[in-house]
Design a protein around this motif. Structure first.
Motif, PDB file in Angstrom:
ATOM      1  N   GLU A 139      38.660 -29.325  26.102  1.00  0.00           N
ATOM      2  CA  GLU A 139      38.533 -27.907  25.774  1.00  0.00           C
ATOM      3  C   GLU A 139      38.422 -27.653  24.284  1.00  0.00           C
ATOM      4  O   GLU A 139      38.313 -26.518  23.854  1.00  0.00           O
ATOM      5  CB  GLU A 139      39.752 -27.136  26.319  1.00  0.00           C
ATOM      6  N   GLN A 142      35.020 -25.064  21.611  1.00  0.00           N
ATOM      7  CA  GLN A 142      35.148 -23.693  22.080  1.00  0.00           C
ATOM      8  C   GLN A 142      33.813 -23.000  22.179  1.00  0.00           C
ATOM      9  O   GLN A 142      33.597 -22.160  23.019  1.00  0.00           O
ATOM     10  CB  GLN A 142      36.074 -22.916  21.138  1.00  0.00           C
ATOM     11  N   GLN A 146      27.749 -23.982  18.626  1.00  0.00           N
ATOM     12  CA  GLN A 146      28.068 -24.594  17.340  1.00  0.00           C
ATOM     13  C   GLN A 146      27.153 -25.790  17.088  1.00  0.00           C
ATOM     14  O   GLN A 146      26.852 -26.538  18.005  1.00  0.00           O
ATOM     15  CB  GLN A 146      29.489 -25.119  17.410  1.00  0.00           C
ATOM     16  N   THR A 150      29.207 -29.617  12.848  1.00  0.00           N
ATOM     17  CA  THR A 150      30.428 -28.902  12.494  1.00  0.00           C
ATOM     18  C   THR A 150      31.601 -29.337  13.377  1.00  0.00           C
ATOM     19  O   THR A 150      32.705 -28.830  13.225  1.00  0.00           O
ATOM     20  CB  THR A 150      30.229 -27.379  12.641  1.00  0.00           C
ATOM     21  N   LEU A 151      31.332 -30.266  14.304  1.00  0.00           N
ATOM     22  CA  LEU A 151      32.400 -30.728  15.191  1.00  0.00           C
ATOM     23  C   LEU A 151      33.097 -31.954  14.604  1.00  0.00           C
ATOM     24  O   LEU A 151      32.534 -32.651  13.768  1.00  0.00           O
ATOM     25  CB  LEU A 151      31.813 -31.104  16.556  1.00  0.00           C
TER      26      LEU A 151
ATOM     27  N   MET B   1      41.653 -21.340  28.278  1.00  0.00           N
ATOM     28  CA  MET B   1      42.739 -21.522  27.301  1.00  0.00           C
ATOM     29  C   MET B   1      43.670 -20.297  27.341  1.00  0.00           C
ATOM     30  O   MET B   1      43.221 -19.173  27.444  1.00  0.00           O
ATOM     31  CB  MET B   1      42.137 -21.682  25.903  1.00  0.00           C
ATOM     32  N   LYS B   9      46.250 -21.166  17.348  1.00  0.00           N
ATOM     33  CA  LYS B   9      45.069 -21.682  16.640  1.00  0.00           C
ATOM     34  C   LYS B   9      44.713 -20.788  15.462  1.00  0.00           C
ATOM     35  O   LYS B   9      44.409 -21.229  14.370  1.00  0.00           O
ATOM     36  CB  LYS B   9      43.871 -21.732  17.604  1.00  0.00           C
ATOM     37  N   VAL B 347      28.922 -28.862   4.610  1.00  0.00           N
ATOM     38  CA  VAL B 347      29.813 -27.884   5.215  1.00  0.00           C
ATOM     39  C   VAL B 347      30.737 -28.526   6.250  1.00  0.00           C
ATOM     40  O   VAL B 347      30.376 -29.448   6.959  1.00  0.00           O
ATOM     41  CB  VAL B 347      29.001 -26.747   5.877  1.00  0.00           C
ATOM     42  N   VAL B 349      33.292 -26.924   9.149  1.00  0.00           N
ATOM     43  CA  VAL B 349      33.838 -25.684   9.711  1.00  0.00           C
ATOM     44  C   VAL B 349      35.142 -26.005  10.426  1.00  0.00           C
ATOM     45  O   VAL B 349      35.197 -26.953  11.185  1.00  0.00           O
ATOM     46  CB  VAL B 349      32.836 -25.044  10.684  1.00  0.00           C
TER      47      VAL B 349
END
Lengths: 263, 349
Positions: A139, A142, A146, A150-151, B1, B9, B347, B349
């Motif tokens: 999970e 999210q 994306q 960026t993971l 979730m 979070k 970048v 994130v």
């Protein structure tokens, strides 16, 4: 024993003067998890690439369901139902999760409109991608919109695994699936492998991580110097034996599976 | 979730956010929409030029800029597709000029013989065909011999220029010798006080078509994937060579159509069309936020990039600034754009 789903016989592959595979063999039986272990340069990844058609072996046979095959491209092995998670993951970093899961097999819109415009069915792919990701029980991703870059490493791995699981019909091959994962994510992937097994899908897993191999594998094939040095099961041998054979300290007798010192 | 974990979070996130986070937000926005910074530069440039010169922001001048942009913009479109695959094409304008000469000269034939040349319905497709062939030749060298695109197109740049001059005997073909069909795109229509040429329309149509193709078709997605990582694309079941080949071929077609816009704009077919169009096209792509490393960027960004180049050239000319300052300004813009791209690509994130 049942007939093997996949048989590899005497595969030879050289890169210039380097001999990557020196008569490699392999049998994969229905519903089993076969682990391939070996030192660096033992030809594990090359063996996988030859099976999937990412590389072409110089000689040798690959037999699927009793019929000899010869894959020239990854597309061809995919059509035969073989899905692979490569060590490099083979993802496109700037594309999003959905695009990566469907990379190379995008779904086009139906009907005349789809024919003419060649437009992809983005909403359908998005929905399916979401389904695949959540069915993995991972999970941490999210947002499937994306970009993959960026993971985290583990999340990227999850994307690659989700892709393989989603499309696999016959065999799943995982090359170092837990190498870049944390403890929690690793155990998720291991659970996933057990899950696949319960679905009857045979799995080949390449790993350096002995405890993990012993946890999931039914049989363990030890590669050494481009060929098979032996096959053991977690029940008959322990990690120490496997490492000894892997490094050449001990020799496994093929007849009775006993270990002898190298003379 | 569950709601609770979501909340935790978020609080994790706020813990991390400090003065750095605002920069990170900008970074991640630019990462997602690389054309944002270009749009900012364009608006800033337009505002400052109109502040210094009241003639700048007039419909007449803006129309002129758009016409000037039509050539650069069309070239930069083909260039964008190639750069997205991780390549580069130094020969883009040379292909256009070559195509232009072939269309004009084969249509004219011997200037001393009446009606000697090919009919225009042959001469025009011939030129476009040669342009596509030239693009395919670049693609062939890149895919079959695994040569770096930079070297390949540096070579073919010289080859195409030489062919053009040899074929055209170094002579320009004047307006009255050119088939009227080739000058068709110089025709104008008016929207209010804006004067728009059909060349501008053709450019915009090409942009719309390829914006669509890159965004909504699997071909477009494969172009990005190949530019990201060719090996990963191959392992994902994409025929990398086919994608590369198609990109160079399509770019060749675009450069062919650009030559039509070119003739309509300069009203003469000359082998001496400034060859710095090659680099200006690359400049527009880079300023438009497309990464020279491949796999990142949009044609919309390139259109903005081309407009920036056009606005700078026009604005600085209007301001009566030495021509060299234009070159200087463009140079600074390139360095700025590439620095920004390198920063944005880091970048997290």
């Amino acid at each position: 024993m049942a007939k093997p789903v996949l048989e590899v016989k005497n595969l030879i592959k050289t890169y210039g003067r380097v001999i990557a595979l020196d008569g490699a063999d392999l049998e994969l039986y229905p519903g089993e998890v076969l682990a391939i272990v070996g030192d660096n340069g033992a030809g594990k990844s090359t063996l996988i690439k030859c099976i999937t058609g990412a590389e072409k072996a110089d000689s040798g046979k690959i037999i699927i369901d009793g019929a000899e095959v010869s894959f020239n491209k990854v597309q061809e092995s995919r059509l035969a139902g073989i899905e692979t998670v490569y060590q490099s993951l083979a993802v496109a970093p700037s594309l999003d999760v959905t695009a990566n899961i469907f990379l190379g097999r995008e779904i086009r819109r139906g009907g005349l409109f789809g024919q003419l415009s060649r437009m992809m069915d983005s909403s359908l792919m998005k929905k399916d991608a979401q389904k695949y990701i959540s069915s993995l029980g991972i999970e941490t991703i999210q947002n499937i919109n994306q970009a993959v870059e960026t993971l985290s490493g583990g999340q990227r791995q999850a994307v690659a695994v989700a892709r393989a699981v989603a499309f696999s019909q016959k065999i799943i091959i995982l090359d170092e699936p837990t190498a870049s994962l944390g403890v929690r994510e690793s155990s998720q992937v291991l659970n996933l492998i057990k899950n696949l097994q319960s679905r009857g899908l045979p799995v080949i897993i390449i790993s350096h991580n002995m405890p993990q191999v012993f946890e999931v594998a039914n049989r363990i094939q030890i590669q050494r110097l481009g060929k098979r040095a032996g096959i053991v099961t977690p029940k008959t041998h322990d990690m120490k034996d496997v490492v000894a054979v892997m490094t050449g300290a001990l020799k496994l007798e093929l007849k009775d599976q006993t270990l002898n010192s190298v003379t | 979730m569950s709601k609770k974990s979501l909340k935790s979070k978020q609080s994790d996130h706020t813990e991390f956010s400090s003065s750095v986070s605002r920069i990170q937000i900008i970074q991640s926005y630019l990462h997602r929409y690389p054309w944002l910074s270009s749009a900012g530069v364009l608006i800033l440039a337009i505002l400052s030029f109109s502040f210094f010169n009241s003639n700048f922001l007039t419909p007449g001048n803006l129309s002129l800029i758009l016409q000037q942009v039509s050539i650069i913009g069309a070239l930069a479109l083909g260039q964008t597709i190639i750069i997205l695959t991780g390549g580069i094409d130094l020969s883009c304008a040379a292909i256009s000029v070559c195509c232009m000469m072939i269309m004009a000269k084969s249509g004219m034939g011997d200037p001393y013989i009446e009606n000697d040349g090919l009919a225009i319905w042959l001469a025009f497709p011939l030129g476009i065909f040669i342009a596509a062939l030239a693009g395919a030749f670049n693609g062939f060298l890149v895919t079959k011999f695994r040569l770096p695109p930079f070297i390949v197109t540096l070579g073919t740049l010289n080859i195409f220029i030489a062919i053009t001059i040899l074929y055209g005997s170094g002579r320009s073909i004047l307006e009255n010798e050119i088939d009227p069909f080739l000058l068709e795109l110089s025709n104008i229509f008016k929207i209010g006080e804006f004067v728009v040429t059909y060349g501008v329309i053709l450019m915009l149509l090409m942009y719309a078509f390829f914006a669509y193709s890159l965004r909504f078709t699997s071909w477009g997605r494969h172009v990005y994937a190949v530019g990201n990582d060719p090996e990963a694309a191959r392992l994902s079941g994409i025929s990398v060579d086919k994608v590369l080949m198609s990109a160079y071929l399509v770019a060749g077609l675009i450069f062919g159509l650009t030559s039509w816009i070119m003739i309509g704009r300069i009203m003469v077919a000359s082998p001496n069309v400034p060859s710095d169009y090659n680099l200006v096209a690359i400049t527009a792509v880079v300023i438009g936020g497309t990464s020279l490393f491949g796999g990142r960027g949009t044609v919309f960004g390139t259109l903005i990039g081309a407009c920036i180049v056009g606005v700078f050239q026009n604005g600085l000319t209007l301001a009566g600034v030495d021509l060299n300052f234009q070159v200087l300004a463009i140079g600074i813009l390139i360095i700025f754009a590439v620095t920004l791209d390198t920063w944005v690509r880091r970048v997290k994130v």
